[in-house]
Design a protein around this motif. Structure first.
Motif, PDB file in Angstrom:
ATOM      1  N   LEU A 165      38.995  19.685 -63.554  1.00 37.55           N
ATOM      2  CA  LEU A 165      38.854  19.433 -65.165  1.00 37.55           C
ATOM      3  C   LEU A 165      37.288  19.318 -65.338  1.00 37.55           C
ATOM      4  O   LEU A 165      36.924  19.355 -66.350  1.00 37.55           O
ATOM      5  N   GLU A 166      36.564  19.192 -64.307  1.00 41.21           N
ATOM      6  CA  GLU A 166      34.968  18.854 -64.565  1.00 41.21           C
ATOM      7  C   GLU A 166      34.477  20.247 -63.784  1.00 41.21           C
ATOM      8  O   GLU A 166      34.886  20.765 -62.758  1.00 41.21           O
ATOM      9  N   ALA A 167      33.322  20.642 -64.444  1.00 42.83           N
ATOM     10  CA  ALA A 167      32.460  21.936 -64.175  1.00 42.83           C
ATOM     11  C   ALA A 167      31.653  21.727 -63.087  1.00 42.83           C
ATOM     12  O   ALA A 167      31.534  22.548 -62.368  1.00 42.83           O
ATOM     13  N   GLY A 168      31.208  20.652 -62.799  1.00 42.98           N
ATOM     14  CA  GLY A 168      30.187  20.274 -61.664  1.00 42.98           C
ATOM     15  C   GLY A 168      28.947  20.880 -62.163  1.00 42.98           C
ATOM     16  O   GLY A 168      27.750  20.214 -61.763  1.00 42.98           O
ATOM     17  N   CYS A 169      28.796  21.914 -62.570  1.00 42.64           N
ATOM     18  CA  CYS A 169      27.246  22.323 -63.250  1.00 42.64           C
ATOM     19  C   CYS A 169      27.617  23.193 -64.490  1.00 42.64           C
ATOM     20  O   CYS A 169      28.770  23.593 -64.519  1.00 42.64           O
ATOM     21  N   GLY A 170      26.657  23.748 -65.293  1.00 42.79           N
ATOM     22  CA  GLY A 170      27.007  24.570 -66.328  1.00 42.79           C
ATOM     23  C   GLY A 170      27.732  23.997 -67.527  1.00 42.79           C
ATOM     24  O   GLY A 170      27.552  22.533 -67.474  1.00 42.79           O
ATOM     25  N   VAL A 171      28.853  24.626 -68.198  1.00 41.59           N
ATOM     26  CA  VAL A 171      28.917  23.987 -69.497  1.00 41.59           C
ATOM     27  C   VAL A 171      30.299  23.334 -69.350  1.00 41.59           C
ATOM     28  O   VAL A 171      31.234  23.696 -68.456  1.00 41.59           O
ATOM     29  N   LEU A 172      30.377  22.048 -69.628  1.00 39.73           N
ATOM     30  CA  LEU A 172      31.777  21.290 -69.600  1.00 39.73           C
ATOM     31  C   LEU A 172      33.005  21.965 -70.646  1.00 39.73           C
ATOM     32  O   LEU A 172      32.646  22.549 -71.421  1.00 39.73           O
ATOM     33  N   PRO A 173      34.178  21.910 -70.067  1.00 39.30           N
ATOM     34  CA  PRO A 173      35.187  22.525 -70.867  1.00 39.30           C
ATOM     35  C   PRO A 173      35.180  21.744 -72.134  1.00 39.30           C
ATOM     36  O   PRO A 173      34.922  20.447 -72.403  1.00 39.30           O
ATOM     37  N   SER A 174      35.613  22.084 -73.306  1.00 38.90           N
ATOM     38  CA  SER A 174      35.759  21.439 -74.788  1.00 38.90           C
ATOM     39  C   SER A 174      37.099  20.440 -74.563  1.00 38.90           C
ATOM     40  O   SER A 174      37.857  20.774 -73.483  1.00 38.90           O
ATOM     41  N   SER A 175      37.139  19.525 -75.542  1.00 42.01           N
ATOM     42  CA  SER A 175      38.307  19.047 -75.373  1.00 42.01           C
ATOM     43  C   SER A 175      39.378  19.602 -75.789  1.00 42.01           C
ATOM     44  O   SER A 175      40.603  19.191 -75.154  1.00 42.01           O
ATOM     45  N   GLN A 176      39.726  20.915 -76.434  1.00 42.14           N
ATOM     46  CA  GLN A 176      40.880  21.396 -76.597  1.00 42.14           C
ATOM     47  C   GLN A 176      41.112  22.312 -75.463  1.00 42.14           C
ATOM     48  O   GLN A 176      42.489  22.323 -74.982  1.00 42.14           O
ATOM     49  N   ALA A 177      40.373  22.842 -74.488  1.00 45.89           N
ATOM     50  CA  ALA A 177      40.459  23.298 -73.441  1.00 45.89           C
ATOM     51  C   ALA A 177      40.939  22.459 -72.308  1.00 45.89           C
ATOM     52  O   ALA A 177      42.073  22.806 -71.573  1.00 45.89           O
ATOM     53  N   ARG A 178      40.339  21.264 -72.339  1.00 44.07           N
ATOM     54  CA  ARG A 178      40.747  20.267 -71.226  1.00 44.07           C
ATOM     55  C   ARG A 178      42.183  19.935 -71.718  1.00 44.07           C
ATOM     56  O   ARG A 178      43.123  19.543 -70.726  1.00 44.07           O
ATOM     57  N   ALA A 179      42.727  19.543 -72.680  1.00 46.92           N
ATOM     58  CA  ALA A 179      43.913  19.217 -73.295  1.00 46.92           C
ATOM     59  C   ALA A 179      44.769  20.234 -72.765  1.00 46.92           C
ATOM     60  O   ALA A 179      45.980  19.927 -72.517  1.00 46.92           O
ATOM     61  N   ALA A 180      44.583  21.573 -73.144  1.00 41.81           N
ATOM     62  CA  ALA A 180      45.592  22.683 -72.841  1.00 41.81           C
ATOM     63  C   ALA A 180      45.770  22.599 -71.298  1.00 41.81           C
ATOM     64  O   ALA A 180      46.954  22.855 -70.872  1.00 41.81           O
ATOM     65  N   VAL A 181      44.452  22.398 -70.621  1.00 41.41           N
ATOM     66  CA  VAL A 181      44.706  22.337 -68.790  1.00 41.41           C
ATOM     67  C   VAL A 181      45.805  21.272 -68.377  1.00 41.41           C
ATOM     68  O   VAL A 181      46.556  21.654 -67.754  1.00 41.41           O
ATOM     69  N   GLU A 182      45.371  20.403 -69.055  1.00 39.55           N
ATOM     70  CA  GLU A 182      46.194  18.816 -68.607  1.00 39.55           C
ATOM     71  C   GLU A 182      47.453  19.284 -69.152  1.00 39.55           C
ATOM     72  O   GLU A 182      48.655  18.893 -68.402  1.00 39.55           O
ATOM     73  N   ARG A 183      48.054  19.678 -70.224  1.00 38.32           N
ATOM     74  CA  ARG A 183      49.298  20.012 -70.541  1.00 38.32           C
ATOM     75  C   ARG A 183      49.951  21.000 -69.756  1.00 38.32           C
ATOM     76  O   ARG A 183      51.259  20.921 -69.265  1.00 38.32           O
ATOM     77  N   ALA A 184      49.315  22.119 -69.212  1.00 33.00           N
ATOM     78  CA  ALA A 184      49.895  23.133 -68.539  1.00 33.00           C
ATOM     79  C   ALA A 184      50.329  22.296 -66.848  1.00 33.00           C
ATOM     80  O   ALA A 184      51.156  22.516 -66.322  1.00 33.00           O
ATOM     81  N   ALA A 185      49.266  21.290 -66.634  1.00 30.20           N
ATOM     82  CA  ALA A 185      49.645  20.577 -65.269  1.00 30.20           C
ATOM     83  C   ALA A 185      50.912  19.848 -65.422  1.00 30.20           C
ATOM     84  O   ALA A 185      51.655  20.013 -64.453  1.00 30.20           O
ATOM     85  N   ARG A 186      50.744  19.283 -66.646  1.00 31.31           N
ATOM     86  CA  ARG A 186      52.052  18.441 -66.776  1.00 31.31           C
ATOM     87  C   ARG A 186      53.639  19.216 -66.800  1.00 31.31           C
ATOM     88  O   ARG A 186      54.506  18.820 -66.207  1.00 31.31           O
ATOM     89  N   ASP A 187      53.458  20.513 -67.422  1.00 32.13           N
ATOM     90  CA  ASP A 187      54.361  21.430 -67.357  1.00 32.13           C
ATOM     91  C   ASP A 187      54.801  21.827 -65.880  1.00 32.13           C
ATOM     92  O   ASP A 187      56.224  21.878 -65.427  1.00 32.13           O
ATOM     93  N   PHE A 188      53.677  22.057 -65.044  1.00 34.29           N
ATOM     94  CA  PHE A 188      54.075  22.434 -63.754  1.00 34.29           C
ATOM     95  C   PHE A 188      54.833  21.228 -63.017  1.00 34.29           C
ATOM     96  O   PHE A 188      55.605  21.612 -62.320  1.00 34.29           O
ATOM     97  N   GLU A 189      54.314  20.197 -63.153  1.00 30.61           N
ATOM     98  CA  GLU A 189      55.007  19.145 -62.435  1.00 30.61           C
ATOM     99  C   GLU A 189      56.183  18.968 -62.782  1.00 30.61           C
ATOM    100  O   GLU A 189      57.230  18.661 -62.068  1.00 30.61           O
ATOM    101  N   THR A 190      56.553  18.863 -64.056  1.00 35.13           N
ATOM    102  CA  THR A 190      57.992  18.875 -64.676  1.00 35.13           C
ATOM    103  C   THR A 190      58.893  19.631 -63.920  1.00 35.13           C
ATOM    104  O   THR A 190      59.912  19.572 -63.475  1.00 35.13           O
ATOM    105  N   ALA A 191      58.273  21.208 -63.533  1.00 39.02           N
ATOM    106  CA  ALA A 191      59.042  22.256 -63.129  1.00 39.02           C
ATOM    107  C   ALA A 191      59.186  21.910 -61.612  1.00 39.02           C
ATOM    108  O   ALA A 191      59.936  22.953 -60.742  1.00 39.02           O
ATOM    109  N   GLY A 192      58.315  20.961 -60.863  1.00 44.97           N
ATOM    110  CA  GLY A 192      58.708  20.638 -59.482  1.00 44.97           C
ATOM    111  C   GLY A 192      57.583  21.075 -58.576  1.00 44.97           C
ATOM    112  O   GLY A 192      57.475  20.899 -57.520  1.00 44.97           O
ATOM    113  N   ALA A 193      56.194  21.383 -59.329  1.00 45.84           N
ATOM    114  CA  ALA A 193      55.104  21.637 -58.517  1.00 45.84           C
ATOM    115  C   ALA A 193      54.450  20.437 -58.183  1.00 45.84           C
ATOM    116  O   ALA A 193      54.585  19.245 -58.826  1.00 45.84           O
TER     117      ALA A 193
END
Length: 345
Positions: free
Chosen positions: A260-288
């Motif tokens: 979720l962090e870029a390390g350098c360069g441009v940080l993700p927007s709040s919307q992009a970060r929220a979308a990635v976190e939501r996808a991660a939760r969906d993967f966890e729910t599916a057993g990943a």
């Protein structure tokens, strides 16, 4: 029915059932291109007459129940920098020598073998070095959703073509975002495949070709064709007959790294970060199993990559005929020429 709105999978089903012919589909796409192309400048080497001739040949094959391949009669484009037999390949730059290419590059060859109708190529910026459609050779490509906006790049014309419904299948290339950026900015689906999955020629470490479509299923359909082997690419992966159009993958036990962090360069927007976190939760729910990862990109690595690209382009433009270098977009030329003093060049 408006055939230009149909996906490749829908078109193939309609051809098979004789509800629609490739000629009707291609004529519909041509009408669409001719209505919108004056506004978005997405195509290069647009050839409607040849496309209609190819569509008539495809129609005859479907009427006999003998399609030549899995994409027979589906309209498609490839990016300017993917060679097509007998055509010049300017790679977006007026400085390029406009010699005819001796053969189709692998992505174009595979599409033709599968029966796709290559009715145009799509535009790009000089040497693919911008995330825009600004080019010293092509007209300025625009975003179909809002004409004063950039479609992204460097697969600018491909992204704009897909969004403008210029048929369902388009091929772009990507090193640092050249498929993914226009896909995001034009609201389509773009895939940068794993390096070596889709053979290219000339072989080129870092660059890949991949699908740009309006939905995931059409991209999967394309990958089954684009990933077929070609001996010209020494860097390609060993061919695997993957089930690209298979059902949803079994996610239980799959390990996924979450950064979720870029390390350098441009940080993700709040919307992009929220979308990635939501996808991660969906993967966890599916057993990943989802595991947080620390950033791996450093400013030193990013600077090194920038130096590499400046040096590589400088070597390329240094071989140009007298006077040709000045035709390159000035800021791209100056960026490359700044590599003159780099150590190790």
């Amino acid at each position: 029915m408006q055939p230009f709105r149909l996906s490749a999978i829908e078109l193939l089903s309609a051809y098979r059932s004789r509800r629609l012919s490739p000629v009707e589909a291609m004529a519909s796409v041509i009408a669409r291109v001719e209505a919108f192309e004056p506004h978005i400048a997405a195509t290069y080497l647009y050839r409607p007459d040849r496309a209609l001739a190819d569509a008539r040949a495809s129609e005859a094959r479907w009427l006999k129940g003998e399609p030549m391949g899995p994409l027979d009669g589906v309209p498609a484009t490839v990016k300017d920098n993917i060679a097509t037999l007998g055509d010049p390949k300017p790679v977006g730059a007026a400085a390029s020598e406009m010699a005819p290419e001796p053969a189709d590059a692998p992505p174009a060859a595979r599409l033709r073998e599968a029966g796709a109708i290559l009715f145009a190529k799509t535009t790009m910026p000089d040497y693919g070095m911008l995330s825009s459609g600004l080019s010293s050779y092509h007209a300025l490509a625009r975003n179909p959703w809002k004409l004063d906006r950039n479609p992204g790049g460097s697969s600018a014309g491909a992204g704009a073509s897909a969004a403008a419904l210029y048929g369902p299948l388009h091929v772009g290339t990507d090193i640092g975002g050249s498929i993914r950026l226009p896909a995001g900015w034009c609201g389509i689906f773009g895939l940068k495949p794993s390096a070596g999955r889709v053979p290219i020629d000339p072989a080129y470490i870092g660059r890949v070709a991949g699908p740009m479509t309006r939905d995931v299923a059409d991209a999967a359909l394309m990958m089954a064709t684009l990933s077929l082997p070609d001996a010209r690419d020494y860097s390609s992966l060993k061919y695997e007959k993957l089930n690209w159009l298979g059902g949803p993958a079994e996610l239980k036990g799959l390990e996924i790294g979450l950064m979720l962090e870029a390390g350098c360069g441009v940080l993700p927007s709040s919307q992009a970060r929220a979308a990635v976190e939501r996808a991660a939760r969906d993967f966890e729910t599916a057993g990943a199993h989802v595991e947080p990862l620390a950033p791996f990109m450093t400013q030193e690595m990013l600077d090194g990559l920038d130096h590499f690209w400046r040096t590589r382009l400088l070597d390329e433009i240094s071989a140009l005929a007298p006077g040709k270098r000045e035709t390159i977009l000035p800021f791209i030329r100056e960026w490359a020429e700044s590599a003159e003093g780099f150590s190790g060049r």
